[in-house]
Design an enzyme around this catalytic site. Structure first.
Site, PDB file in Angstrom:
ATOM      1  N   GLU A 151      -7.507   3.750   8.477  1.00  0.00           N
ATOM      2  CA  GLU A 151      -6.942   2.453   8.921  1.00  0.00           C
ATOM      3  C   GLU A 151      -7.863   1.282   8.587  1.00  0.00           C
ATOM      4  O   GLU A 151      -7.912   0.296   9.318  1.00  0.00           O
ATOM      5  CB  GLU A 151      -6.642   2.457  10.419  1.00  0.00           C
ATOM      6  CG  GLU A 151      -5.754   3.578  10.879  1.00  0.00           C
ATOM      7  CD  GLU A 151      -4.345   3.488  10.334  1.00  0.00           C
ATOM      8  OE1 GLU A 151      -4.030   2.474   9.703  1.00  0.00           O
ATOM      9  OE2 GLU A 151      -3.587   4.452  10.522  1.00  0.00           O
ATOM     10  N   GLY A 152      -8.585   1.412   7.477  1.00  0.00           N
ATOM     11  CA  GLY A 152      -9.506   0.345   7.051  1.00  0.00           C
ATOM     12  C   GLY A 152     -10.911   0.667   7.512  1.00  0.00           C
ATOM     13  O   GLY A 152     -11.193   0.741   8.701  1.00  0.00           O
TER      14      GLY A 152
ATOM     15  N   ILE B 181      -3.038  12.671   5.030  1.00  0.00           N
ATOM     16  CA  ILE B 181      -1.847  12.292   5.771  1.00  0.00           C
ATOM     17  C   ILE B 181      -1.742  13.155   7.039  1.00  0.00           C
ATOM     18  O   ILE B 181      -1.501  14.372   6.963  1.00  0.00           O
ATOM     19  CB  ILE B 181      -0.579  12.448   4.887  1.00  0.00           C
ATOM     20  CG1 ILE B 181      -0.783  11.708   3.552  1.00  0.00           C
ATOM     21  CG2 ILE B 181       0.649  11.939   5.640  1.00  0.00           C
ATOM     22  CD1 ILE B 181      -1.192  10.240   3.670  1.00  0.00           C
TER      23      ILE B 181
ATOM     24  N   SER C 241      -8.656   2.744   0.310  1.00  0.00           N
ATOM     25  CA  SER C 241      -8.873   1.339   0.651  1.00  0.00           C
ATOM     26  C   SER C 241      -7.986   0.390  -0.139  1.00  0.00           C
ATOM     27  O   SER C 241      -7.773  -0.745   0.270  1.00  0.00           O
ATOM     28  CB  SER C 241     -10.347   0.956   0.426  1.00  0.00           C
ATOM     29  OG  SER C 241     -11.145   1.595   1.404  1.00  0.00           O
TER      30      SER C 241
ATOM     31  N   GLU D  75      -3.614   7.627  -1.160  1.00  0.00           N
ATOM     32  CA  GLU D  75      -3.552   8.525  -2.313  1.00  0.00           C
ATOM     33  C   GLU D  75      -4.935   9.093  -2.618  1.00  0.00           C
ATOM     34  O   GLU D  75      -5.952   8.553  -2.155  1.00  0.00           O
ATOM     35  CB  GLU D  75      -2.970   7.766  -3.515  1.00  0.00           C
ATOM     36  CG  GLU D  75      -1.570   7.249  -3.185  1.00  0.00           C
ATOM     37  CD  GLU D  75      -0.692   6.958  -4.372  1.00  0.00           C
ATOM     38  OE1 GLU D  75      -1.225   6.781  -5.487  1.00  0.00           O
ATOM     39  OE2 GLU D  75       0.540   6.915  -4.176  1.00  0.00           O
ATOM     40  N   PRO D  76      -4.975  10.174  -3.393  1.00  0.00           N
ATOM     41  CA  PRO D  76      -6.243  10.880  -3.577  1.00  0.00           C
ATOM     42  C   PRO D  76      -7.348  10.032  -4.210  1.00  0.00           C
ATOM     43  O   PRO D  76      -8.521  10.271  -3.964  1.00  0.00           O
ATOM     44  CB  PRO D  76      -5.873  12.044  -4.511  1.00  0.00           C
ATOM     45  CG  PRO D  76      -4.420  12.253  -4.307  1.00  0.00           C
ATOM     46  CD  PRO D  76      -3.842  10.903  -3.982  1.00  0.00           C
TER      47      PRO D  76
HETATM   48  P1  TGC Z   1      -2.649  -7.830  -1.190  1.00  0.00           P
HETATM   49  O1  TGC Z   1      -2.515  -6.674  -2.094  1.00  0.00           O
HETATM   50  O2  TGC Z   1      -2.993  -9.126  -1.799  1.00  0.00           O
HETATM   51  O3  TGC Z   1      -1.391  -8.115  -0.245  1.00  0.00           O
HETATM   52  C1  TGC Z   1      -0.288  -7.393  -0.363  1.00  0.00           C
HETATM   53  C2  TGC Z   1       0.721  -7.947   0.610  1.00  0.00           C
HETATM   54  O4  TGC Z   1       0.421  -7.421   1.905  1.00  0.00           O
HETATM   55  C3  TGC Z   1       0.245  -8.508   2.814  1.00  0.00           C
HETATM   56  N1  TGC Z   1      -0.748  -8.058   3.783  1.00  0.00           N
HETATM   57  C4  TGC Z   1      -0.429  -7.813   5.055  1.00  0.00           C
HETATM   58  N2  TGC Z   1       0.737  -7.904   5.714  1.00  0.00           N
HETATM   59  C5  TGC Z   1       0.743  -7.559   7.018  1.00  0.00           C
HETATM   60  N3  TGC Z   1      -0.370  -7.137   7.645  1.00  0.00           N
HETATM   61  C6  TGC Z   1      -1.546  -7.022   7.021  1.00  0.00           C
HETATM   62  N4  TGC Z   1      -2.619  -6.582   7.668  1.00  0.00           N
HETATM   63  C7  TGC Z   1      -1.620  -7.378   5.660  1.00  0.00           C
HETATM   64  N5  TGC Z   1      -2.596  -7.370   4.725  1.00  0.00           N
HETATM   65  C8  TGC Z   1      -2.040  -7.800   3.589  1.00  0.00           C
HETATM   66  C9  TGC Z   1      -0.186  -9.660   1.958  1.00  0.00           C
HETATM   67  O5  TGC Z   1       0.052 -10.877   2.611  1.00  0.00           O
HETATM   68  C10 TGC Z   1       0.700  -9.467   0.759  1.00  0.00           C
HETATM   69  O6  TGC Z   1       2.005  -9.864   1.099  1.00  0.00           O
HETATM   70  P2  TGC Z   1       2.977 -10.469  -0.014  1.00  0.00           P
HETATM   71  O7  TGC Z   1       4.261 -10.708   0.698  1.00  0.00           O
HETATM   72  O8  TGC Z   1       2.302 -11.721  -0.500  1.00  0.00           O
HETATM   73  O9  TGC Z   1       3.086  -9.439  -1.089  1.00  0.00           O
HETATM   74  O10 TGC Z   1      -3.620  -7.306  -0.185  1.00  0.00           O
HETATM   75  P3  TGC Z   1      -4.764  -8.056   0.542  1.00  0.00           P
HETATM   76  O11 TGC Z   1      -5.703  -8.680  -0.456  1.00  0.00           O
HETATM   77  O12 TGC Z   1      -4.231  -8.938   1.610  1.00  0.00           O
HETATM   78  O13 TGC Z   1      -5.406  -6.796   1.210  1.00  0.00           O
HETATM   79  C11 TGC Z   1      -6.466  -6.134   0.618  1.00  0.00           C
HETATM   80  C12 TGC Z   1      -6.959  -5.136   1.648  1.00  0.00           C
HETATM   81  C13 TGC Z   1      -8.187  -4.453   1.083  1.00  0.00           C
HETATM   82  C14 TGC Z   1      -7.322  -5.871   2.932  1.00  0.00           C
HETATM   83  C15 TGC Z   1      -5.852  -4.116   1.937  1.00  0.00           C
HETATM   84  O14 TGC Z   1      -5.571  -3.459   0.761  1.00  0.00           O
HETATM   85  C16 TGC Z   1      -6.269  -3.133   2.988  1.00  0.00           C
HETATM   86  O15 TGC Z   1      -6.092  -3.368   4.195  1.00  0.00           O
HETATM   87  N6  TGC Z   1      -6.815  -1.980   2.597  1.00  0.00           N
HETATM   88  C17 TGC Z   1      -7.114  -0.893   3.517  1.00  0.00           C
HETATM   89  C18 TGC Z   1      -5.931   0.001   3.588  1.00  0.00           C
HETATM   90  C19 TGC Z   1      -6.073   1.020   4.659  1.00  0.00           C
HETATM   91  O16 TGC Z   1      -6.336   0.711   5.811  1.00  0.00           O
HETATM   92  N7  TGC Z   1      -5.873   2.276   4.270  1.00  0.00           N
HETATM   93  C20 TGC Z   1      -5.994   3.380   5.175  1.00  0.00           C
HETATM   94  C21 TGC Z   1      -4.651   3.795   5.690  1.00  0.00           C
HETATM   95  S1  TGC Z   1      -4.841   5.116   6.766  1.00  0.00           S
HETATM   96  C22 TGC Z   1      -3.684   6.169   6.231  1.00  0.00           C
HETATM   97  O17 TGC Z   1      -2.918   5.956   5.379  1.00  0.00           O
HETATM   98  C23 TGC Z   1      -3.630   7.403   6.960  1.00  0.00           C
HETATM   99  S2  TGC Z   1      -2.656   7.130   8.297  1.00  0.00           S
HETATM  100  C24 TGC Z   1      -3.376   8.052   9.477  1.00  0.00           C
HETATM  101  C25 TGC Z   1      -2.991   9.468   9.343  1.00  0.00           C
HETATM  102  O18 TGC Z   1      -1.987   9.797   8.678  1.00  0.00           O
HETATM  103  O19 TGC Z   1      -3.684  10.318   9.957  1.00  0.00           O
END
Ligand code: TGC
Length: 398
Positions: free
Chosen positions: A378-379, A168, A143, A138-139
């Site tokens: 992707e992080g 996106i 992260s 989102e905008p």
């Molecule tokens: P948290 O909020 O506590 O956890 C939420 C739920 O998610 C689970 N989880 C995962 N499950 C599978 N694989 C993973 N890698 C996971 N990471 C977390 C977690 O166990 C929990 O599950 P549940 O069942 O208990 O609810 O989140 P966290 O503290 O684990 O994670 C925080 C953090 C910072 C690592 C996470 O928010 C993160 O990875 N942030 C970065 C996000 C990111 O990479 N964004 C960029 C996306 S790129 C994009 O959208 C564009 S796509 C490309 C394009 O279109 O060109």
């Protein structure tokens, strides 16, 4: 003119692959060399995404190639990684296309969709007849998806989605978007707990869905990233993905895309090393090839080390993925390392190419510019460092 030896012959990486994996790699290398490399500098310059290549990627079997059934190739994780590597050796934008289509949009439907949804969308997407996108970020920042403000409200038999997404890939030319939104459903029927994040399949022709390509990019110029506006987008009740509730849904897809990047970034790195190596043999300064200087050889040796280490790491992660044991923290090791080292290799290659290295006679500045996007999506480096910090210490520092 002397020609540089092929880098993979020095290390005999091929010996670690099956014949089928080598076949996929050769096919992708051929596609990259014949269909992407001849036009990529022009497309990067002109900010042009050549969408007519999409059905060709489908016909080659590269779209959703790690998925089974529904017209997908059912290939192994290593084969998929090798395809990512070869496509990104040409340009990160084309590996990104394959990632967004296969690892994100198709994976979301494959992992969490109903049988009906899979039958409806996956065969056309695998063939490259339909394009998908994955609307998570989102905008206000990518992260922290937990801060998501896009909302899906239940109204009778319909869902109504309002919100905005940014960065996106492919959205402006996509036929279908997988949109992640917080559910507002007083009955609690559609969310595990209040306001759970759920995925929705949104045909992009739906009223209220608008995608606008983001202009002014100095990176990934031969590819399309968009803003999406969701203004009262009305969907039937069965547009929801039944198999995912909570952020683990989209994160499960990010794992797939991050895995592809582990390999892909090493392709961009290999391309930079290859041109630097070739130049070091063919370009003479001070009366001898620049590669005959110790400082140049030291740079080449360090670049080679990181390409080989990164590719071996990718292979190890691929074998773990095939065994079903790959963890998110292990993927973070690979994503962080591959992109960070690929960027350093691109910068070192530029120094070996001298002034000519800043021109598009060489792919190095394009790779370096593209890799800035890959480093961020992707992080980011920092997100993956914190995921690893948490895995090492057990302490959450987000
Ligand atoms: P948290 O909020 O506590 O956890 C939420 C739920 O998610 C689970 N989880 C995962 N499950 C599978 N694989 C993973 N890698 C996971 N990471 C977390 C977690 O166990 C929990 O599950 P549940 O069942 O208990 O609810 O989140 P966290 O503290 O684990 O994670 C925080 C953090 C910072 C690592 C996470 O928010 C993160 O990875 N942030 C970065 C996000 C990111 O990479 N964004 C960029 C996306 S790129 C994009 O959208 C564009 S796509 C490309 C394009 O279109 O060109």
């Amino acid at each position: 003119m002397t020609t540089a030896p092929r880098i993979d012959q020095v290390f005999d990486f091929d010996a670690l692959l099956t014949e089928e994996e080598r076949g996929w790699q050769q096919k992708a290398r051929g596609f990259a060399q014949e269909r992407i490399l001849p036009i990529i500098e022009e497309d990067f310059e002109n900010k042009h995404f050549r969408k007519e290549l999409i059905p060709e990627l489908g016909a080659a079997g590269f779209l959703g190639m790690h998925l089974k059934g529904y017209g997908c190739a059912g290939a192994g994780a290593v084969a998929y990684g090798l395809v990512c590597l070869e496509l990104e050796a040409a340009d990160s934008g084309w590996r990104t296309f394959v990632s967004v289509q296969g690892s994100l949009a198709m994976s979301a439907i494959y992992k969490y969709g109903s049988e009906e949804q899979k039958q409806q969308w996956l065969p056309g997407m695998a063939a490259g007849e339909l394009v998908g996108c994955f609307a998570l970020t989102e905008p206000q920042g990518g992260s922290d998806p937990a801060a998501m403000s896009t909302v899906a409200r239940r109204e009778g038999d319909e869902w109504v989605i309002d919100g905005a997404k940014r960065w996106i890939g492919l959205a402006a030319l996509a036929d279908v978007a997988v949109v992640w939104a917080r559910v507002e459903d007083p009955s609690g029927e559609y969310g595990e707990g209040a306001r759970a994040v759920r995925g929705f399949i949104v045909p992009t022709s739906t009223a209220g869905f608008t995608a606008t390509a983001i202009d002014g990019k100095l990176s990934m110029r031969a590819s399309v990233q968009c803003d999406i506006d969701l203004d009262g987008v009305r969907l039937p009740a069965d547009a929801i993905l039944p198999g995912a509730a909570g952020l683990s849904g989209p994160f499960g897809c990010l794992n797939e895309a991050r895995y592809g990047i582990v390999w892909g970034a090493m392709g961009a790195a290999r391309s930079c090393l290859e041109v630097a190596l070739d130049r070091s043999i063919t370009r003479e300064v001070f009366g001898k090839p620049i590669g005959a200087n110790q400082l140049t050889q030291a740079k080449l040796a360090d670049m080679f080390l990181e390409v080989e280490k990164g590719t071996l790491l990718a292979l190890h992660l691929g074998r773990l993925k095939e065994a079903g044991t790959l963890t998110p923290a292990q993927i973070s090791v690979g994503k962080l390392n591959s992109v960070r080292e690929a960027l350093e290799i691109a910068h070192q290659a530029r120094t070996i190419l001298g002034g000519d290295g800043i021109t598009n006679a060489f792919p190095v500045m394009r790779h370096a510019a593209n890799l800035e996007s890959v480093r961020t999506y992707e992080g980011t480096d920092e997100i993956h460092q914190l995921i690893l910090g948490r895995a090492l210490t057990g302490l959450n520092a987000f």
